[in-house]
Scaffold this motif. Structure first.
Motif, PDB file in Angstrom:
ATOM      1  N   THR A 120     -11.262  12.374 -17.849  1.00 28.10           N
ATOM      2  CA  THR A 120     -10.887  12.518 -16.558  1.00 28.10           C
ATOM      3  C   THR A 120     -11.836  11.923 -15.510  1.00 28.10           C
ATOM      4  OG1 THR A 120     -11.144  14.650 -16.320  1.00 28.10           O
ATOM      5  CG2 THR A 120      -9.086  14.316 -17.317  1.00 28.10           C
ATOM      6  N   SER A 121     -11.133  11.399 -14.380  1.00 29.19           N
ATOM      7  CA  SER A 121     -11.979  10.914 -13.282  1.00 29.19           C
ATOM      8  C   SER A 121     -11.307  11.202 -12.010  1.00 29.19           C
ATOM      9  CB  SER A 121     -12.339   9.336 -13.488  1.00 29.19           C
ATOM     10  OG  SER A 121     -13.324   8.860 -12.460  1.00 29.19           O
ATOM     11  N   LEU A 122     -12.190  11.466 -11.226  1.00 32.48           N
ATOM     12  CA  LEU A 122     -11.739  11.936  -9.675  1.00 32.48           C
ATOM     13  C   LEU A 122     -12.086  10.847  -8.702  1.00 32.48           C
ATOM     14  CD1 LEU A 122     -10.314  13.745  -7.682  1.00 32.48           C
ATOM     15  CD2 LEU A 122     -12.393  15.037  -7.439  1.00 32.48           C
ATOM     16  N   ALA A 123     -11.265   9.962  -7.934  1.00 32.85           N
ATOM     17  CA  ALA A 123     -11.730   9.134  -6.877  1.00 32.85           C
ATOM     18  C   ALA A 123     -10.962   9.629  -5.643  1.00 32.85           C
ATOM     19  CB  ALA A 123     -11.082   7.924  -7.474  1.00 32.85           C
ATOM     20  N   PHE A 124     -11.311   8.898  -4.698  1.00 30.83           N
ATOM     21  CA  PHE A 124     -10.630   9.117  -3.217  1.00 30.83           C
ATOM     22  C   PHE A 124     -10.441   7.757  -2.473  1.00 30.83           C
ATOM     23  CE2 PHE A 124     -12.956  13.151  -4.351  1.00 30.83           C
ATOM     24  CZ  PHE A 124     -11.837  14.171  -3.709  1.00 30.83           C
ATOM     25  N   TYR A 125      -9.355   7.935  -1.776  1.00 30.91           N
ATOM     26  CA  TYR A 125      -9.031   7.125  -0.762  1.00 30.91           C
ATOM     27  C   TYR A 125      -9.152   7.859   0.515  1.00 30.91           C
ATOM     28  CZ  TYR A 125      -7.397   3.427  -4.072  1.00 30.91           C
ATOM     29  OH  TYR A 125      -7.417   2.337  -5.013  1.00 30.91           O
ATOM     30  N   LYS A 126      -9.160   6.957   1.629  1.00 30.76           N
ATOM     31  CA  LYS A 126      -9.345   7.451   2.962  1.00 30.76           C
ATOM     32  C   LYS A 126      -8.352   6.818   3.826  1.00 30.76           C
ATOM     33  CE  LYS A 126     -13.377   8.568   4.825  1.00 30.76           C
ATOM     34  NZ  LYS A 126     -13.007   9.891   5.108  1.00 30.76           N
ATOM     35  N   ALA A 127      -7.395   7.544   4.545  1.00 33.62           N
ATOM     36  CA  ALA A 127      -6.511   6.926   5.431  1.00 33.62           C
ATOM     37  C   ALA A 127      -6.674   7.308   6.865  1.00 33.62           C
ATOM     38  CB  ALA A 127      -5.163   7.372   4.838  1.00 33.62           C
ATOM     39  N   LYS A 128      -6.554   6.455   7.917  1.00 33.71           N
ATOM     40  CA  LYS A 128      -6.517   7.069   9.325  1.00 33.71           C
ATOM     41  C   LYS A 128      -5.383   6.595   9.997  1.00 33.71           C
ATOM     42  CE  LYS A 128      -9.394   7.196  13.297  1.00 33.71           C
ATOM     43  NZ  LYS A 128     -10.629   6.798  14.060  1.00 33.71           N
ATOM     44  N   ASN A 129      -4.852   7.282  10.876  1.00 34.87           N
ATOM     45  CA  ASN A 129      -3.532   6.937  11.637  1.00 34.87           C
ATOM     46  C   ASN A 129      -4.320   6.387  13.045  1.00 34.87           C
ATOM     47  OD1 ASN A 129      -1.399   6.381  13.409  1.00 34.87           O
ATOM     48  ND2 ASN A 129      -0.395   8.620  12.922  1.00 34.87           N
ATOM     49  N   GLU A 130      -4.283   5.046  13.194  1.00 33.29           N
ATOM     50  CA  GLU A 130      -4.843   4.705  14.449  1.00 33.29           C
ATOM     51  C   GLU A 130      -3.847   4.460  15.614  1.00 33.29           C
ATOM     52  OE1 GLU A 130      -6.522   1.131  12.984  1.00 33.29           O
ATOM     53  OE2 GLU A 130      -8.364   1.853  12.212  1.00 33.29           O
ATOM     54  N   SER A 131      -2.491   5.011  15.388  1.00 35.42           N
ATOM     55  CA  SER A 131      -1.628   4.890  16.613  1.00 35.42           C
ATOM     56  C   SER A 131      -1.828   6.184  17.251  1.00 35.42           C
ATOM     57  CB  SER A 131      -0.106   4.452  15.914  1.00 35.42           C
ATOM     58  OG  SER A 131       0.291   5.992  15.172  1.00 35.42           O
ATOM     59  N   LYS A 132      -0.842   6.348  18.426  1.00 35.14           N
ATOM     60  CA  LYS A 132      -0.749   7.683  19.184  1.00 35.14           C
ATOM     61  C   LYS A 132       0.358   8.024  18.908  1.00 35.14           C
ATOM     62  CE  LYS A 132      -3.196   5.529  23.045  1.00 35.14           C
ATOM     63  NZ  LYS A 132      -3.385   5.203  24.580  1.00 35.14           N
ATOM     64  N   LYS A 133       1.136   8.056  17.801  1.00 34.81           N
ATOM     65  CA  LYS A 133       2.209   8.515  17.187  1.00 34.81           C
ATOM     66  C   LYS A 133       1.979   9.232  15.845  1.00 34.81           C
ATOM     67  CE  LYS A 133       5.369   5.879  19.909  1.00 34.81           C
ATOM     68  NZ  LYS A 133       6.548   5.089  19.803  1.00 34.81           N
ATOM     69  N   ASP A 134       2.760  10.097  15.623  1.00 35.82           N
ATOM     70  CA  ASP A 134       2.754  10.698  14.130  1.00 35.82           C
ATOM     71  C   ASP A 134       3.556   9.651  13.180  1.00 35.82           C
ATOM     72  OD1 ASP A 134       1.642  12.828  15.482  1.00 35.82           O
ATOM     73  OD2 ASP A 134       3.100  14.357  15.219  1.00 35.82           O
ATOM     74  N   ILE A 135       3.137   9.379  12.119  1.00 33.18           N
ATOM     75  CA  ILE A 135       3.597   8.474  11.253  1.00 33.18           C
ATOM     76  C   ILE A 135       3.766   9.029   9.604  1.00 33.18           C
ATOM     77  CG2 ILE A 135       3.688   5.975  10.312  1.00 33.18           C
ATOM     78  CD1 ILE A 135       2.422   5.119  12.819  1.00 33.18           C
ATOM     79  N   ILE A 136       4.733   8.724   8.823  1.00 35.18           N
ATOM     80  CA  ILE A 136       4.848   8.996   7.661  1.00 35.18           C
ATOM     81  C   ILE A 136       4.761   7.812   6.855  1.00 35.18           C
ATOM     82  CG2 ILE A 136       6.371   9.955   5.784  1.00 35.18           C
ATOM     83  CD1 ILE A 136       7.673  11.582   7.841  1.00 35.18           C
ATOM     84  N   GLY A 137       4.103   7.683   5.912  1.00 41.34           N
ATOM     85  CA  GLY A 137       3.599   6.712   4.858  1.00 41.34           C
ATOM     86  C   GLY A 137       3.994   6.926   3.503  1.00 41.34           C
ATOM     87  N   ILE A 138       4.335   5.731   2.991  1.00 39.65           N
ATOM     88  CA  ILE A 138       4.717   5.994   1.500  1.00 39.65           C
ATOM     89  C   ILE A 138       3.969   4.929   0.762  1.00 39.65           C
ATOM     90  CG2 ILE A 138       6.291   5.694  -0.426  1.00 39.65           C
ATOM     91  CD1 ILE A 138       8.577   6.693   1.334  1.00 39.65           C
TER      92      ILE A 138
END
Length: 246
Positions: A120-138
Motif C-alpha cells: 500500500t502507498s499513500l499519495a497526496f494531491y493539492k487543490a485550491k479554489n482560486e475564485s471568490k465563490k464556493d464551488i463543488i468539483g468532481i
C-alpha cells in the motif's frame, strides 16, 4: 326388471366449473401475470436508462475496463495488502488536470512513487479554489497502460465523492492505493515498469435526476475516463429529443 331411466350424475359434478368459465379464469390469470411482467420490465428499463452511465462506470471500476482503476472502501482482504519481496518495483507517476470552467489549482504533491505488488502507498494531491465563490468539483480518473487497471486498486480516494471547496480554500487530498500481486501472474503485464495515474477535476452540476455530474461535454468526460476510443450510446434525454422518438 324395472330399470332406472335417470342418468347417473357423478358425485363431484356439482363442484366442477363449466369449461367456459375455467377458460376465462385461466386467460384472466395469464393476462394478470403478463401485465405484471410487462410492468416490471418497463420499470426496470426506465431505471436502467437513467442509471446507464453510473452503472457503466461502476462496471468499469469493478473490472478495470478501459483503464479505470478498481476502487474500494477498505474492504480488501488483508492477504492482498502484503508486499511481494523480491518482485520488481513499479513506478507510479501522478498527473493532474482540470477543466477550464473550474477556477481551481490542482496539482500532485509528488511526481511519482515506487511500489511493490501488494504494497500500500499513500499519495497526496493539492487543490485550491482560486475564485471568490464556493464551488463543488468532481474528479474523474484513469490509469495507463490500461491493461494494468484490473490490478490497480484504490482503498481510499478523494474521487469517491464530490469535493466542495470554499472561496479561497486550499486542501490536501489523500489517495491510498496498491497494485494487486496477481499482476505477477499476468503475462500481459510482465513488462510494465511505469504506470501513470491521471485525475481530471470538473465543476459539478445537477442533472435532470438531481444527481451531481461533471459540468462538461460527454466527449470531455469520456476522454478523462479513458473511454475516448470507445463509442458511447447517447444520453436518454438526447435520444428522446430526436425526431420520431417518444
Amino acid at each position: 326388471m324395472a330399470t332406472n331411466s335417470h342418468p347417473r350424475i357423478p358425485l363431484n359434478a356439482k363442484s366442477r366449473s363449466p369449461p367456459y368459465a375455467s377458460r376465462q379464469s385461466l386467460y384472466a390469470a395469464r393476462n394478470r401475470n403478463m401485465l405484471m411482467y410487462s410492468s416490471a420490465v418497463i420499470i426496470f428499463a426506465v431505471g436502467v436508462t437513467y442509471a446507464a452511465v453510473p452503472l457503466y462506470r461502476m462496471f468499469c471500476a469493478a473490472t478495470g475496463f478501459a483503464g479505470t482503476p478498481n476502487v474500494g472502501t477498505g474492504r480488501f482482504e488483508p492477504a492482498r495488502l502484503v508486499p511481494v519481496d523480491g518482485a520488481r518495483r513499479i513506478k507510479v507517476h501522478f498527473n493532474a488536470d482540470r477543466a477550464e470552467a473550474l477556477p481551481w489549482a490542482f496539482t500532485p504533491q509528488q511526481k511519482f512513487v515506487t511500489v511493490l505488488p501488494g504494497e500500500t502507498s499513500l499519495a497526496f494531491y493539492k487543490a485550491k479554489n482560486e475564485s471568490k465563490k464556493d464551488i463543488i468539483g468532481i474528479a474523474t480518473y484513469n490509469v495507463t497502460p490500461d491493461r494494468i487497471a484490473p490490478y490497480f486498486s484504490k482503498v481510499e480516494c478523494f474521487c469517491f465523492e464530490e469535493q466542495k471547496l470554499l472561496a479561497g480554500e486550499e486542501v490536501d487530498m489523500p489517495l491510498l492505493f496498491f497494485i494487486d500481486k496477481d499482476i505477477l501472474d499476468d503475462p500481459a503485464c510482465r513488462g510494465i515498469d511505469d504506470v501513470v495515474l491521471s485525475y481530471t477535476f470538473f465543476r459539478a452540476r445537477r442533472n435532470a435526476q438531481g444527481h451531481l455530474e461533471p459540468d462538461a461535454s460527454d466527449k470531455d468526460v469520456q476522454n478523462s475516463l479513458g473511454f475516448g476510443d470507445y463509442e458511447m450510446a447517447p444520453r436518454a434525454e438526447i435520444r428522446n429529443a430526436q425526431p420520431g422518438k417518444s
